[in-house]
Design an enzyme around this catalytic site. Structure first.
Site, PDB file in Angstrom:
ATOM      1  CD  GLU A   1      -2.015  -2.283   1.332  1.00 12.38           C
ATOM      2  OE1 GLU A   1      -0.894  -2.668   1.743  1.00 12.38           O
ATOM      3  OE2 GLU A   1      -2.968  -3.054   1.164  1.00 12.38           O
TER       4      GLU A   1
ATOM      5  CG  HIS B   1      -9.240  -7.012   8.203  1.00 13.34           C
ATOM      6  ND1 HIS B   1      -8.109  -7.249   8.945  1.00 13.34           N
ATOM      7  CD2 HIS B   1      -8.992  -7.531   6.983  1.00 13.34           C
ATOM      8  CE1 HIS B   1      -7.221  -7.897   8.203  1.00 13.34           C
ATOM      9  NE2 HIS B   1      -7.734  -8.073   7.007  1.00 13.34           N
TER      10      HIS B   1
END
Lengths: 416, 329
Positions: B63, B132
């Site tokens: 990322e 998450h």
């Protein structure tokens, strides 16, 4: 024996395992010399591989130009230090003294259209790229005449006209950006305009940035996506006060890191501007032609501290003296004098010229107005949405339309 | 008049991206599994086939690297759309998305903007556990220089995403994995929805419910329940939190005299607290009670279904807040 840094050609992908496991294989060692000891201490290896002198056909005119650029950067940085002491410059300030050959040689080896991005020790790159010293100095003085109207500061030099995409203050942050600039160039040429890629990007980083995750992610992406970016590690042996071998594995052979990403790696003597130019020219030409990345271990040395507050207690005076003997400016001066291209008189004239330029930049910056208060709210958005009413200050704005300023851009118009 | 077609939230997102990519070659999509896998959540299904691998780009799980790459490309004048499989994963890209994208224009004195859209799933609700389940608007709305859209339905998702891609500033576009299969009316013809324009989605007279993203649906449920008790709620979907259309909320509160803000992020220093603060400022003399807030519980997101449901803002909690805010009725 003169210090000659190892230059390795061809690319690391051609290395045998033997040379990888024994990085000095084939070298001519010079045991016992204090230079080699010092060099070994700084870079982790005693490198004395004899390499052919840079086979550069460089005109005297070019060399004199580089010489003057290096003089300018050094004089500029000395004046920065002075201005910092006088508190005209605030915050953090990192000077480039000792490393001048890197910015000057690398910039000369690429074309002006090729993007450059670097870290926070960025004044040298800005000047080598063509930024007016006035705008560079005024930025540090926090004046509206600065390259970013006084809103970026020493660590954040941007110059759109000269394709300088910033000094970046967070170590390693510029490495994915460098991949992105090169990706962008290639995309514009190949996908939008349907022609071959024409640009390479230079991404400078310090040796300390090698240990940041961002660098490794950027290298992986560059290798994976065939991105024409050259990562130039300005390896001055120290990340702030930490000697490279104390913070970085395989410090004696940084190009092994490039090998891990399938990227060509090179070691270049960054204290010799002609050599930097010659090597970087070859690397950049190849990068441009193949549209592949490259990695350069550029051996250099910063004479001053990491920043203005650094007393350099982590290294010896003796070590500094060894590197000062191989000063990039002194080396080129000797070379030009030996060739009869530089005399004491012409040198003096050049030095005076440079001193005047920097003195003018200081005077100009002193006179440049502080940014008008409206600048506080400009440039937050290209398309502001009007007043932000959340603050207790009634007049506080989320942004107002960008006024015409020294350099205003509209990304909407880009490429359209 | 023919009925407007209904499509899923994920289809609306794909239509927005595809239309903008057809319109402007500078636009490209990159992210994990967006191309050959057709998107981890099938949002980009078929896009590789249409646009090819140069414009629909699979990235490694990296990322920080690909977010930074997109920002560099945006500085060159391109318009990348970056898909984060989950906004929870954006935290490892904090430096590029928070230090580079929102500050580049300012630090460069107006020379370099970053027209990049980061988009992906935000928020809890699928038993994904704490790591998450981030509601990143709680963190990121604090940062000047970015625009944040949090659409609650397919129509808004498409119109706002087209605006985001067409704009010149960095946008964080927060979707919800829980809503990707939701269907809604989306016209065939092109439309864009400007940022900073809230929508009154239910009119009422007694209490203003202000929300964005998935909790808007919980507000509607609560409003139905309250109606049975004779309390009329006006529900406002803010659609973007930066910019924030506080005017629409203020006009409503001046009418109703009561306000409940529903925000899926944690309460401390949140978009919800900002809205409440602004309503207090502008409606000081109009409020019959303080502005109530319903947030996720101030704990890491739990896994167990019952705990997760109680953790999130839900219709019961909202109804309780409305009852309290309208105690005088």
């Amino acid at each position: 024996m003169a210090f000659v840094a190892r230059r390795l050609f061809p690319v690391c992908t051609d290395y045998t395992m033997t040379s990888l496991s024994n990085p000095t294989a084939g070298g001519v060692s010079a045991p016992g010399s204090s230079q080699s000891d010092v060099h070994a201490k700084v870079y982790g290896d005693a490198e004395h591989l004899q390499v052919p002198a840079a086979a550069a056909h460089v005109s005297t005119e070019k060399m004199l130009d580089w010489f003057k650029q290096m003089l300018l950067i050094r004089e500029f940085e000395l004046r920065c230090m002075q201005a910092y002491q006088e508190k005209k410059i605030g915050g953090f300030c990192h000077v480039y003294i000792g490393q001048e050959a890197v910015a000057v040689g690398c910039t000369a080896a690429v074309e002006h259209k090729d993007p450059i991005v670097t870290a926070y020790r960025d004044h040298g790159h800005a000047l080598a790229r063509g930024m007016d010293p006035k705008h560079c100095m005024a930025e540090m003085f926090g004046r509206v005449g600065g390259c970013a109207k006084g809103k970026g500061g020493s660590m954040h030099m941007f110059d759109r006209d000269n394709n300088l995409y910033g000094g970046h203050g967070i170590v390693g942050a510029q490495t994915p950006l460098g991949a992105g600039l090169a990706f962008g160039c290639k995309y514009i040429d190949e996908v939008i305009e349907g022609k071959a890629n024409s640009r390479v990007s230079l991404c400078f980083l310090g040796d300390g940035a090698l240990n940041q995750g961002a660098f490794h992610e950027a290298m992986n992406l560059a290798g994976l996506f065939d991105i024409p970016v050259i990562y130039v590690v300005e390896n001055n042996g120290y990340s702030m006060g930490t000697a490279i071998a104390r913070g970085t594995t395989m410090a004696h052979s940084l190009i092994t890191k490039a090998a891990g990403y399938g990227i060509d790696g090179y070691v270049v003597d960054g204290m010799d501007v002609v050599g930097v130019y010659a090597d970087m020219k070859r690397i950049a030409d190849k990068c441009r032609a193949t549209s592949r990345p490259a990695f350069v271990d550029m051996r250099t040395y910063r004479y001053k501290g990491h920043s203005m507050s650094d007393p350099r207690k982590y290294r010896t005076k003796e070590e500094e003296e060894v590197f000062e003997k191989h000063d990039p400016i002194g080396r080129l001066e000797a070379r030009l004098k030996a060739a009869g291209k530089l005399t004491d008189d012409s040198l003096k004239a050049m030095q005076k010229d440079v001193r005047d330029t920097v003195r003018d930049a200081v005077a100009w910056s002193d006179e440049s107005p502080i940014p008008p208060m409206a600048e506080l709210f400009h440039d937050v958005f290209v398309e502001p949405w009007g007043p932000y009413t959340g603050s207790s200050q009634p007049q506080m704005n989320g942004g107002t339309a960008n006024q015409p300023s020294m350099r205003t851009i509209d990304t909407k118009e880009e490429l359209s | 008049m023919s009925a407007v077609r209904e499509i899923e939230y994920r289809d609306a997102l794909r239509e927005a991206m595809s239309e903008e990519m057809r319109r402007d070659k500078r636009v490209f999509l990159l992210g994990e599994e967006v191309a050959e896998y057709n998107g981890a959540y099938k949002i980009s299904r078929g896009m590789l086939e249409e646009f090819g691998a140069r414009r629909v780009i699979d990235t490694p799980i990296s990322e920080s690297g690909f977010a930074g790459l997109a920002i560099g490309a945006a500085m060159m004048g391109l318009k990348p759309v970056v898909e984060f499989m989950s906004w929870s994963f954006s935290l490892v890209a904090a430096d590029p998305i928070l230090n580079n994208a929102p500050k580049m224009l300012y630090m460069s004195g107006g020379q370099f903007g970053c027209p990049v859209v980061f988009r992906g799933n935000d928020g809890a609700g699928g038993q994904l556990g704490s790591t998450h389940s981030w509601c990143v608007e709680g963190l990121f709305s604090n940062v000047p220089g970015i625009k944040i859209a949090i659409p609650s339905n397919p129509y808004d998702a498409k119109g706002l995403l087209k605006t985001a891609i067409r704009g010149s500033d960095p946008v964080f576009f927060l979707e919800s994995e829980r809503m990707l299969g939701n269907k809604g009316e989306v016209p065939e013809e092109e439309y864009l929805i400007p940022f900073g324009q809230a929508k009154v989605i239910r009119s009422g007279t007694d209490c203003t419910l202000a929300s964005w993203g998935r909790p808007v649906h919980f507000c509607m449920e609560a409003a139905e329940e309250m109606q049975k008790l004779g309390i009329s709620c006006e529900v406002i979907d803010l659609r973007t939190v930066r910019p924030l259309d506080i005017g629409t909320v203020v006009r409503s509160v001046k009418k109703t005299g009561a306000c409940v803000v529903v925000d899926q992020s944690w309460s401390f220093g949140s978009p919800g607290s900002e809205v409440a603060s602004q309503v207090h400022r502008h409606c000081f003399d109009d409020l019959d009670n303080y502005v109530h807030r319903v947030h996720s519980a101030d704990v890491p997101t739990p896994y167990a279904t019952n705990l997760e449901q109680e953790y999130l803002p839900n219709a019961r909690k909202i109804a309780e807040a409305v009852r309290s805010a309208t105690y005088n009725l």
